[in-house]
Design an enzyme around this catalytic site. Sequence first.
Site, PDB file in Angstrom:
ATOM      1  N   ASP A  26      -0.708  -2.753  -0.438  1.00 38.75           N
ATOM      2  CA  ASP A  26      -0.945  -2.393  -1.869  1.00 38.75           C
ATOM      3  C   ASP A  26      -1.413  -0.868  -1.919  1.00 38.75           C
ATOM      4  O   ASP A  26      -2.161  -0.022  -1.243  1.00 38.75           O
ATOM      5  CB  ASP A  26      -2.283  -3.233  -2.152  1.00 38.75           C
ATOM      6  CG  ASP A  26      -2.452  -3.235  -3.568  1.00 38.75           C
ATOM      7  OD1 ASP A  26      -1.523  -3.440  -4.307  1.00 38.75           O
ATOM      8  OD2 ASP A  26      -3.697  -2.608  -4.045  1.00 38.75           O
TER       9      ASP A  26
ATOM     10  N   GLU B 122       4.134  -0.783  -0.876  1.00 41.40           N
ATOM     11  CA  GLU B 122       4.267  -0.579  -2.495  1.00 41.40           C
ATOM     12  C   GLU B 122       3.842   0.872  -2.537  1.00 41.40           C
ATOM     13  O   GLU B 122       2.739   1.298  -2.516  1.00 41.40           O
ATOM     14  CB  GLU B 122       3.228  -1.477  -3.192  1.00 41.40           C
ATOM     15  CG  GLU B 122       3.381  -1.579  -4.588  1.00 41.40           C
ATOM     16  CD  GLU B 122       2.164  -1.487  -5.220  1.00 41.40           C
ATOM     17  OE1 GLU B 122       2.088  -1.756  -6.637  1.00 41.40           O
ATOM     18  OE2 GLU B 122       1.133  -1.152  -4.917  1.00 41.40           O
TER      19      GLU B 122
END
Length: 549
Positions: free
Chosen positions: A206, A268
Amino acid sequence: MASEESWWQTAVVYQVYIRSFADGNGDGIGDIAGLRSKLPYLARLGVDAIWINPWYPSPMADAGYDVADYRDIEPAYGTLDEAQALIAEAHDLGIRVILDIVPNHTSDQHAWFRSALRDEPGARERYLFRPGRGDGGELPPNNWQSVFGGPAWTRVDAGPLEGAWYLHLFAPGQPDLNWEHAQVRAEFEDILAFWFDRGVDGFRIDVAHGLVKAVGLPDEAADDGSAHAMLQSQSRHPAWDQDGVHEIYRGWRAVADRYAPERIFIAEAWVPSNERLARYLRADELHTAFQFDFLRSPWRAETLREVIDDAIVSAASVGAPPTWVLSNHDVTRTVTRFSRSQPEHLVDTDWERGRWSGEEPDHGLGRRRARAAALVQLALPGTAYVYQGEELALEEIEDLPDETRQDPTWAQSGFTDVGRDGCRIPLPWHDSGATYGFSTGSGASTWLPQPDHWGEHSVETQDADAASTLNLYRAALELRPSLWRGAGEVTWLQVTPDVAAFTRGAAQCWVNTGQAAVALPPGAVVALASAPGVDTELPPDTAVWLRAT
Ligand code: BGC
């Protein structure tokens, strides 16, 4: 470097947004029991792996991206034993399991942050506490804005640290960690090993571009410190994509490389260019990274060709497979993005929903295009991610009642940005019933309300319809290995400006984003089409896979 045959270089990965996938205990919230019960559905769909959004204990200030304990399971989702059983059952079905690791920030309820607020020795240094500016320290330490809106700083209002400010690039309940601190680095390497030891095959990282901040946390030079710009944009920002972040991933890669079979990472990283993205994919760093320009492409053949070429060239420069994604839990669903007139440029931001067009959506049009886009995505070299509900061609639910909204973006933007709830609606499994089969037993309502027409798009309804999007995905995933795996480079064909058509090996993929049908090559055999009845001509908003006779 991994060998050519590694599964992750060509995998189709299904994103499970666990809260909204399937509910096994009737409380209206998806859970591990629900996911386990649907593993046969995923096996039949034909995916190689699943990526599960964060399932750790969390106060849910940001739907689980505020982690209170990285080595346990959120009680609403189940237990560690159930997680272990899920991993084993998925592996038995040939499905790999990728978890979501959230290293940029913890929850404010994490033991580390709590001890920081108590000012226990050595605790506050693990986060980014700073004195305020102004005579009484009443102004935030710099001008950075939170991604969700408002300042990226919150002032501690009681206790030993009263008056100090802490950084949170996202919600106040998500304090940023200090990645210059050796304990933070050691802790996350240990968390990776904790899950690798339990058989997990990899991690989606993330906000992979956010961990290291520019020295001294300087003001952002641009006008307002806007964090939206940080996520997708062209400009550099002192909170994002700092060169120091790569050393962290070299350490993580060394942890993964201790394991067999192979363990992998997917980043990401919203960075300004594919050259910057490729830096995360160097041989001693991460394996793959989402290609967000593909997701941001409007429905225009010319732009599709450009983003595809650019992604392939830059991934190849570091020997990595490109990684195609059409949607996820943060962006407007594909059907809805394609259901309005299309901009000339890449869609600027999906983090500000409902603002990029005031136009009424034509979901029928959006669905035709989304089905065609899926065939393009699945024909390309590299890996592909499918967000749950894409295989049902679900649209964004844009008219949720305000009082039901849960995304912190809504409140933090001062109730101007509706946020991401509309792409997170619990899935419809049955064509009728109180929760359309999402919840078992007596479950009567879901954590986000489902619209009245949800049953039309359900798995049950689409199962029974040979022409459904679900059956299109099944057929595509079944054909993909023989038609496209190992088929080699993309070579473009010159057709018309509105057609993107390429060969890979003996197969071709054509997509028509224009308004007129185009002739297909004489003698071509249609292996799969995104719309019924495609034979000698390709209609508008349609894609086709052709094979040699
Ligand atoms: C996740 C979001 C989350 C944010 C903060 C992301 O990019 O995908 O859902 O809100 O990170 O953790």
